[in-house]
Design a protein around this motif. Structure first.
Motif, PDB file in Angstrom:
ATOM      1  N   GLU A 139       0.859  -1.189   0.000  1.00 19.26           N
ATOM      2  CA  GLU A 139       0.000   0.000   0.000  1.00 19.26           C
ATOM      3  C   GLU A 139       0.896   1.241   0.000  1.00 19.26           C
ATOM      4  OE1 GLU A 139      -3.335  -0.017   2.656  1.00 19.26           O
ATOM      5  OE2 GLU A 139      -3.590   2.140   2.552  1.00 19.26           O
ATOM      6  N   ASP A 178      -5.344   3.121  -1.994  1.00 20.66           N
ATOM      7  CA  ASP A 178      -6.084   3.871  -0.990  1.00 20.66           C
ATOM      8  C   ASP A 178      -6.278   5.295  -1.511  1.00 20.66           C
ATOM      9  OD1 ASP A 178      -6.806   5.469   1.265  1.00 20.66           O
ATOM     10  OD2 ASP A 178      -6.097   3.866   2.581  1.00 20.66           O
ATOM     11  N   HIS A 204      -9.383   1.231  -1.204  1.00 28.08           N
ATOM     12  CA  HIS A 204      -9.793   1.768   0.103  1.00 28.08           C
ATOM     13  C   HIS A 204     -10.425   3.144  -0.076  1.00 28.08           C
ATOM     14  CE1 HIS A 204      -6.302  -0.825   1.919  1.00 28.08           C
ATOM     15  NE2 HIS A 204      -7.187  -1.529   1.275  1.00 28.08           N
ATOM     16  N   ARG A 219      -9.210  11.635   8.442  1.00 28.67           N
ATOM     17  CA  ARG A 219      -9.735  11.277   7.126  1.00 28.67           C
ATOM     18  C   ARG A 219     -11.205  11.662   7.048  1.00 28.67           C
ATOM     19  NH1 ARG A 219      -7.761   5.754   4.520  1.00 28.67           N
ATOM     20  NH2 ARG A 219      -5.522   5.851   4.943  1.00 28.67           N
ATOM     21  N   GLU A 248     -12.382   2.791   4.738  1.00 28.25           N
ATOM     22  CA  GLU A 248     -11.314   2.833   5.745  1.00 28.25           C
ATOM     23  C   GLU A 248     -11.141   4.285   6.197  1.00 28.25           C
ATOM     24  OE1 GLU A 248      -6.809   1.105   6.275  1.00 28.25           O
ATOM     25  OE2 GLU A 248      -7.277   2.135   4.421  1.00 28.25           O
TER      26      GLU A 248
HETATM   27 ZN    ZN Z   1      -5.691   1.850   3.241  1.00 29.07          ZN
END
Ligand code: ZN
Length: 281
Positions: A139, A178, A204, A219, A248
């Motif tokens: 990631e 992500d 994600h 986030r 997420e």
């Molecule tokens: Zn992630």
């Protein structure tokens, strides 16, 4: 039902893993991505059974990696730890171990050296992963986290690593995409198409808030920020990704809300994005 996974980080302050599994069932999520601390708290065997009984898919196990370390002994310990996670992933039915690769060695400025340790670390867990039937998803993390969390920061860089580690594109090593970490990259579209279905191992979802008050714990909920998530879902689909997207959201705000409310909002906000991911318009 909605073809969506709950990454359990999203509700980690409110729910333990058993409650998260029940929450997925109650809110019609089809999948879950559990974190290791919660899996070990419930027990690996219990986790496997609970997820299976709930009929949930597992999108990925979070998280392996953290390879760079100051001494050979510590690097070996990190490798053993990842090998343990691979067997846990296999036991709970996770097809993918997500790798947050690790940043600089503490006190060091040797970024190239840290990146080499990441490459060597992944290379040394590939045999276990192959025999366990668990794929390894690198990631890439936003470059502002290069020092402390991951020195793999762009999709181009992650795919170059995949090319070196798995030149035959066997599907053993790939990437987790992500939105939070990669949305800004001018090469995102090109690199997603380069990755292709064999190397795309996760998607994600969350959003980038303006302003962002904390890099890890602020986030946004999908739709509250500036990321073109439907557009990103289109790119993922065109690149051949046909897996399940995963919510997420590490967020002090959403951790302070009742988890059932969080699940409802996630579901509602994800639905139009999933339309783009699963159905060409
Ligand atoms: Zn992630």
């Amino acid at each position: 039902m909605i073809r969506l996974a709950l990454n359990t980080a999203t509700t980690r302050r409110q729910w333990d893993l058993r409650e998260a599994i029940e929450g997925c069932q109650r809110h019609g999520f089809t999948a879950i991505a559990p974190w290791r601390d919660q899996v070990e708290a419930l027990g690996v065997g219990n986790t496997a059974r609970s997820i299976r009984d709930a009929g949930l898919e597992v999108t990925g196990y979070c998280r392996g990696g953290m390879f760079p370390a100051a001494t050979a002994t510590l690097r070996k310990a990190a490798i053993h730890d990842n090998q343990r996670m691979i067997s846990q992933a296999a036991e709970i039915g996770a097809p993918v171990l997500v790798l947050v690769c690790g940043g600089l060695v503490e006190g060091s400025r040797d970024l190239a050296g840290a990146r080499q340790m990441v490459e060597d670390g992944i290379a040394s867990i590939m045999d276990e992963a192959r025999s366990a039937g668990v794929r390894l998803a690198i990631e890439p993390l936003h470059p502002m986290q290069a020092a402390d969390r991951s020195c793999i920061n762009t999709l181009d860089q992650a795919l170059a690593l995949c090319d070196r580690l798995d030149p035959d594109t066997s599907g053993l090593v790939g990437v987790a995409i992500d939105a939070y970490h990669l949305w800004w990259d001018p090469q995102l579209e090109t690199q997603l198409q380069r990755a292709g279905s064999n190397r795309l191992m996760g998607f994600h979802l969350c959003d980038w808030l303006v302003p962002t008050r904390h890099l890890v714990t602020d986030r946004g909920m999908m739709g509250d920020g500036v990321i073109d998530l439907p557009g990103m879902a289109d790119s993922m689909r065109r690149a051949g990704y046909d897996g399940t997207a995963e919510v997420e959201i590490f967020s002090d705000h959403w951790w302070s809300r009742p988890a059932d409310e969080v699940m409802k909002v996630c579901r509602q906000r994800a639905a139009p994005i999933l339309d783009h991911l699963h159905h060409p318009s």
